[in-house]
Structures are given as C-alpha cells and as structure tokens.
Write an enzyme that holds these catalytic residues in place. Structure first.
Site, PDB file in Angstrom:
ATOM      1  N   SER A 201       0.805  -1.225   0.000  1.00 50.76           N
ATOM      2  CA  SER A 201       0.000   0.000   0.000  1.00 50.76           C
ATOM      3  C   SER A 201       0.838   1.276   0.000  1.00 50.76           C
ATOM      4  O   SER A 201       0.407   2.297  -0.544  1.00 50.76           O
ATOM      5  CB  SER A 201      -0.970   0.006   1.183  1.00 50.76           C
ATOM      6  OG  SER A 201      -0.290  -0.214   2.399  1.00 50.76           O
ATOM      7  N   HIS A 254       1.252   4.818   4.299  1.00 55.67           N
ATOM      8  CA  HIS A 254       0.360   5.456   3.324  1.00 55.67           C
ATOM      9  C   HIS A 254       0.733   6.916   3.111  1.00 55.67           C
ATOM     10  O   HIS A 254       0.840   7.389   1.969  1.00 55.67           O
ATOM     11  CB  HIS A 254      -1.092   5.356   3.801  1.00 55.67           C
ATOM     12  CG  HIS A 254      -1.611   3.966   3.840  1.00 55.67           C
ATOM     13  ND1 HIS A 254      -2.874   3.646   4.313  1.00 55.67           N
ATOM     14  CD2 HIS A 254      -1.048   2.781   3.475  1.00 55.67           C
ATOM     15  CE1 HIS A 254      -3.059   2.348   4.226  1.00 55.67           C
ATOM     16  NE2 HIS A 254      -1.963   1.800   3.732  1.00 55.67           N
TER      17      HIS A 254
END
Length: 276
Positions: A201, A254
């Site tokens: 991610s 992230h």
C-alpha cells in the site's frame, strides 16, 4: 513501439491509420478497452503527432474518407481478442508490473501454507541490528499481505496504476517509484509501529500521488487519475488514521508513500513547466 493515442471509436482510429498509410507511415491498431494506435518507427513520432492534431480538429475532412477508400480495405482491420477481459489484463501492464504482482501472490500463498511468522522472519524490515545489512528487507516487506481483501485491494491498484506508468512512461520509471517509495514508506512505518508490518500500500499510494500530479501538470505524459479516485484515496487515508475500519492499517506508510509520489511527480514535471 510507441503508443500514439487511443480512440473510443475503432472506425475513427482506422480512418487515421488509413490516412497515415497514404503518407508513407505505418501504424497499427490494438483493440482492448479502446483502440490503441501504435507506431513502430519512433523517429516518425513528431510527424505523426502533428498529423494527429490536424485529424482531431476535423476527422470528417474528405481527405480522411478518401484515404480509407484508397487503402482498399472493406473491413475494419481490427482483430478482437476471444477473451477481452484477459487480453485487457495482459496488455494494460508491463513485465515489471506483472513480476511484482506474481511475487506478491507467491508470498501470500507461502504465508497461508507456512503461517505469517516464518515468512515475516525472512522478509520483514530489519528487526534486529544484526539484520541491517540484509538489503532486501528494506523492500521485501511490500510483498507480504495478511488477508485476501488486503492483497486484492493492493494488487488491483498496483495493476491499474503501475501498469499505466510502465506502459506510458516506461519500466525504468516504475522501478524507481517502487524502490524509493517502498524504502521511504517502510522507514516511516517502522518509526510508527516497529518492524512487523507489510503490504504494497505504501507503493500504491506513491503511484496514486505520482499519476495524479503527473497527469495534472503534464497531460502529454498520457497518464492521469480521475479526481474522484484521488479523493477516494484521501478519504481512505483519513479513515485509517481514525480507525474507522477497526483493523490495523499502516497509516505511516500510506502518508509517506503519497508524499513520495507527489514529490517525484513534481520533480519530473518541473523542467517542462519552466520551459513552458
């Protein structure tokens, strides 16, 4: 080969290809979700793009119709894939995109066969000073996923965004984005939660940031991300910080990934903006 443009209407694509053939330039069409027009001789790209600009101004000009008649083709010249879904999967991603995707799947299978812990011992961010020279650990954490939803979500975005970057800009650029974002997002997440984390991610968020800003600042690159999708990614990012989903989310990775992608896109488009 160089992809020149894509047309939603295959007949319009064929008209342009026919006209360029009368000018001594051979283009080919690959039909997937749209009609992609490809040029084999990249030295002719400047002329083709100039003709494309004129074509788009008035595709109904009689000279284009005349070119289609001159080509002597009574069919569209298009070859449709028997299985268009699988053709789209294959053609919308390059070799590096597929390599990372397959590695992630293989690691996920190993995690389910052996358990997460044995795999993490080999692939996790260095969790002991004695491991700091095992260089692969600074990147291999991105290959591990801990649920089916986790891997499906990441690999779908990886295929969509990574494939676009690799097809339009090149494998080298995707490799650089992947390596830098995996390293930086992993470092930040390690500061937040320690070494026991994993997932692609951080790289995916880097690609989101890169594709969106590169598309906004350099439309000629041929990559873009709809603003609705970048808004969705930001909402997902904020929701993760407030633990809306009730599950462990690598928020540090992230944020670091997104910032990395935005920074790389800004640098890559800086010189072009200055020239403009």
């Amino acid at each position: 080969m160089l992809m020149i443009t894509s047309f939603a209407n295959p007949r319009v694509a064929q008209a342009f290809v026919d006209y360029m053939a009368t000018q001594g330039i051979i283009l080919t069409i690959q039909q997937h979700t749209q009609s992609d027009v490809w040029l084999a001789d990249e030295s002719q790209a400047g002329r083709v793009r100039a003709e494309l600009a004129r074509f788009l101004e008035n595709p109904a000009d009689p000279r284009y119709l005349a070119a289609s008649w001159q080509s002597g083709q009574t069919n569209s010249g298009l070859r449709y894939q028997r299985f268009p879904f699988f053709a789209t999967l294959r053609h919308n991603a390059g070799p590096f995109t597929w390599a990372i995707l397959l590695i992630c799947i293989a690691v996920f299978i190993l995690q389910n066969l052996l358990g997460d812990q044995p795999v993490m011992i080999w692939l996790a961010w260095p969790y002991d000073p004695s491991l700091q020279f095992e260089a692969w650990r600074y990147f291999s954490h991105a290959f591990m996923h801990f649920s089916l939803m986790h891997i499906l979500f990441n690999l779908l975005w990886w295929w969509y965004l990574g494939g676009a970057v690799e097809k339009r800009i090149g494998s080298g650029k995707l490799v650089v984005i992947t390596v830098i974002s995996a390293l930086l997002s992993g470092f930040v997440q390690h500061q937040f939660s320690g070494p026991w984390f994993g997932g692609l991610s951080g790289v995916v968020y880097a690609l989101m940031g890169y594709v969106w800003l590169r598309g906004e600042r350099d439309p000629q690159s041929g990559i873009y991300l709809q603003r609705g999708l970048i808004l969705f990614s930001l909402v997902w990012l904020i929701a993760g910080w407030f633990d809306v989903f009730g599950m462990a989310i690598a928020n540090g990775a992230h944020v670091a990934g997104l910032a990395t992608g935005l920074a790389m896109a800004f640098v890559d488009t800086l010189h072009g903006r200055k020239r403009a």
